[in-house]
Design a protein around this motif. Structure first.
Motif: not given
Length: 263
Positions: A246-251
């Motif tokens: 999820l963090q990679e997607k948001a980034f």
């Protein structure tokens, strides 16, 4: 079209500009909203006067945009001016005055003046309950803001109690898909997380993220906020893989939105 036919300073043209700025704000395009609202405010103040209701409405809208842009001191200055003028002209119990009080309380919260925010929100909520009723959308929105303030003050039990109550009423009155309902879901999920009720927090955050993605799109700042909140809960649950995904997607979405090349 309105500008060409009526002229750029015609009241209807200014209304059209104001509506467009509102749309920009809802879309998370706060810089575009800021630019347009400043133009409308300057023209309304010059044409209608600094204390005309439409001018005060424009000041309030600009203060809300400043709030989203992180210009909290500027938002506070405008918010204080609007509240002072509306109180003097309309009276302290007028719905527009109460709305100004609620907006100023939100700014106090952002400025870490949480005790001042709590006092103001309780005052607004008491008056709205009497004048508008406890199921009015403005009353429910103030309840959500008060729950957020309680969280900041570590009054998590009070925040949970209000959060559950307001979310239930909003789903019934304005619907699950309404932005105010989604904000209440977000606030209650944060409260659950602070209370270490991680399962309840995760379930609510997943629902909020889904609805915000469907309504606002995955690039909207509110959707990215939901991604961040859910990833934080995954971290607390030690669900490392879900959190990283999820963090990679948001980034990646943020970099694309800001046109940053990360490679």
């Amino acid at each position: 079209m309105r500008t060409r036919i009526l002229g750029k300073e015609h009241p209807d043209t200014l209304i059209g500009m104001c509506n467009l700025a509102d749309t920009y704000r809802e879309l998370g395009k706060w810089k575009e909203a800021d630019k347009l609202e400043m133009k409308v405010l300057e023209m309304r103040a010059r044409i209608l006067g600094k204390e005309h209701p439409d001018t005060l409405r424009s000041m309030g809208n600009l203060a809300k945009t400043y709030r989203e842009l992180g210009k909290w001191k500027e938002a506070e200055e405008l918010g204080v001016q609007v509240l002072e003028k509306r109180t003097r002209i309309l009276g302290e119990d007028h719905p527009s005055t109460l709305l100004s009080m609620a907006n100023l309380a939100c700014i106090y919260h952002l400025l870490q003046k949480v005790n001042e925010a709590e006092v103001l929100q309780k005052s607004v909520l008491n008056k709205q309950n009497k004048l508008l009723g406890y199921e009015h959308p403005y009353t429910l929105k103030t309840m959500t803001y008060l729950a957020e303030t309680y969280c900041s003050l570590h009054k998590f039990t009070e925040a949970e109690s209000i959060g559950i109550q307001v979310l239930e009423m909003q789903k019934k009155i304005i619907g699950e898909w309404h932005p105010d309902t989604l904000q209440s879901m977000n606030t209650l999920a944060r409260t659950y997380s602070c209370l270490q009720k991680l399962k309840e927090a995760r379930e609510l955050e997943i629902s909020t993220l889904y609805l915000r993605t469907e309504i606002l799109g995955e690039n909207h700042p509110r959707t990215l906020e939901s991604m961040s909140n859910l990833s934080d809960t995954y971290l607390k649950e030690r669900s490392w893989e879900e959190a990283v995904t999820l963090q990679e997607k948001a980034f990646q979405i943020t970099c694309k939105f800001l046109e940053i090349n990360i490679y």
